[in-house]
Structure formats: C-alpha cells, structure tokens
Design an enzyme around this catalytic site. Structure first.
Site, short mmCIF file in Angstrom:
data_model
loop_
_atom_site.label_atom_id
_atom_site.label_comp_id
_atom_site.label_asym_id
_atom_site.label_seq_id
_atom_site.Cartn_x
_atom_site.Cartn_y
_atom_site.Cartn_z
N ASP A 1 -5.32 2.02 16.72
CA ASP A 1 -6.23 1.79 17.85
C ASP A 1 -7.61 1.32 17.39
O ASP A 1 -8.60 1.53 18.07
CB ASP A 1 -6.37 3.05 18.70
CG ASP A 1 -5.07 3.41 19.41
OD1 ASP A 1 -4.23 2.51 19.61
OD2 ASP A 1 -4.90 4.60 19.76
N LYS B 1 -1.61 -0.24 0.98
CA LYS B 1 -0.90 0.75 1.79
C LYS B 1 -1.92 1.38 2.72
O LYS B 1 -2.57 2.36 2.37
CB LYS B 1 -0.26 1.82 0.92
CG LYS B 1 0.75 1.33 -0.09
CD LYS B 1 0.30 1.66 -1.48
CE LYS B 1 1.28 1.10 -2.50
NZ LYS B 1 0.77 1.29 -3.87
N HIS C 1 0.00 -5.22 -2.44
CA HIS C 1 0.19 -3.83 -2.85
C HIS C 1 -0.60 -2.84 -1.99
O HIS C 1 -0.60 -1.63 -2.27
CB HIS C 1 -0.22 -3.67 -4.32
CG HIS C 1 0.48 -2.58 -5.04
ND1 HIS C 1 -0.16 -1.48 -5.54
CD2 HIS C 1 1.80 -2.41 -5.33
CE1 HIS C 1 0.72 -0.68 -6.12
NE2 HIS C 1 1.92 -1.22 -6.01
#
Length: 217
Positions: free
Chosen positions: A161, A156, A154
């Site tokens: 870089d 996100k 779950h």
C-alpha cells in the site's frame, strides 16, 4: 470416551486458530490506519505450521473451517509474514530473486482476487527453474517483469500500500523459510519506504518489456 473427545478438541483448536488469524490481520490493519509506528523483525528458519486459516477464501470460496492437517496450529515467522502481506488493501510491489514457496504464491493470488494491484519483479534465470511460482502468477493476470542483465536481480523487498516495507535476506522459497538462517524486517517509516518505492519504480521501468533485446539481431 477419548476417541470421541479427540475430534472435538481438534475442531475447537482449529476454530480458535482461525479466529486468532483473523484477529491478527485485523490488528495489523487497524494499527496501520491509526498511524502507529510499525517495527518488527522476523527470523528464520520457521517451523512448519498450518497457515490455512490465513489463506482461506473470503465469500463464495472454501470456508476457514476446522483443519485436520498434522501441522502445529500456532504462530510462526511464516504466519507473521503472511499476515502482513494479506493486510494489503490497495497495492503490493514485490522484488524477489527466487520464488518457489506455494503458501506465499497462494497469498498473492488471494490478494489478486481481492483486487489488490500487484506488480512483481524477479530474476530471469531463477524464474525459469522448476518449482518457480512466477508462471502461475502470470497466468492469473498478475504483472511480472524480469531482468535481462548478466548480473542477478537479487533484491528481496515488498512494499504494501506504498506505506509498509518488508525487506531482508529471505528468498521466497521453502528452503529459505524452513532451513536457512534468514531475517526479515517490517517497517512503516515513510522516508525509508519512499526510497525503496523509488527504486522499485526505477527497476520496473528498466525492465519494461519494450526494452528487452533477447530477440534482436
């Protein structure tokens, strides 16, 4: 006279938006190079706006010329998110629960063609749903790994870089972007970025395909 002026104004507006989009991406890149602290919050839902200038190919592809689409040519939370993603020059590590938005998929494919090293971790159940963009990424040669757990993957968050973190409640779906109350923060605090990077590496190793047991007896 009005009929003749309208196309000209649309052309000038589209060119202006294209220049502004390039300037925004350039400013983000310069800011990172100069070491300036990056702190930004984005709130959704995002009004549907034209992002073609940001997603235009570089060299040999379609030019960022005039766009006659009916969407507003102005900045939005989605355009800001895309600009940060497209500022990647070396790597992009993404953990995302649901991924169905075509503009964000186009951004990743564009970075892939620029030879940015991309790794994606996602949820096994949601990657199989209709509209998921994960299969397209895989076919393009982008590395993707998924869970095989009873709970959802779950997370996100994105690490750009290995220096910039993008995280929040937003799933990469058009529903979330255009309809949901969501938030995203963008920061370059090294201590926080390093913690998320370590977690990404742990998940990446945990989801190594050699550890999958789907087909074992």
């Amino acid at each position: 006279m009005r009929g003749g002026w309208a196309p000209a104004w649309r052309t000038l507006l589209a060119v202006g938006v294209g220049v502004a989009a390039e300037a925004l991406a350039g400013w983000l890149l310069r800011r990172r190079r100069e070491g300036s602290a990056l702190r930004e919050a984005l709130f959704f839902p995002s009004r549907a706006t034209c992002v073609e200038a940001l997603l235009a190919e570089e060299g040999g592809g379609p030019s960022p010329g005039p766009c006659d689409c009916p969407l507003p040519h102005q900045e939005s939370p989605l355009s800001r998110l895309l600009a940060h993603l497209l500022a990647a020059r070396r790597s992009l590590d993404l953990c995302v629960f649901a991924f169905s938005n075509p503009q964000l998929r186009r951004a990743l494919l564009l970075l892939h063609r620029r030879r940015v090293h991309i790794r994606v971790v996602t949820d096994a159940d949601y990657m199989a749903l209709r509209g998921s963009q994960i299969g397209i990424l895989r076919k393009a040669g982008i590395q993707v790994r998924h869970d095989q757990e009873t709970g959802y993957m779950h997370n996100k968050f994105v690490i750009i870089d290995k220096k910039v973190l993008i995280t929040g409640s937003l799933n990469w779906t058009t529903q979330a972007i255009q309809n949901n109350r969501e938030n995203v923060i963008i920061i370059d605090d090294k201590k926080i970025v390093d913690v998320f990077l370590a977690e990404f590496e742990k998940i990446w190793e945990d989801f190594d395909p050699t550890n999958y047991t789907f087909f074992t007896n």
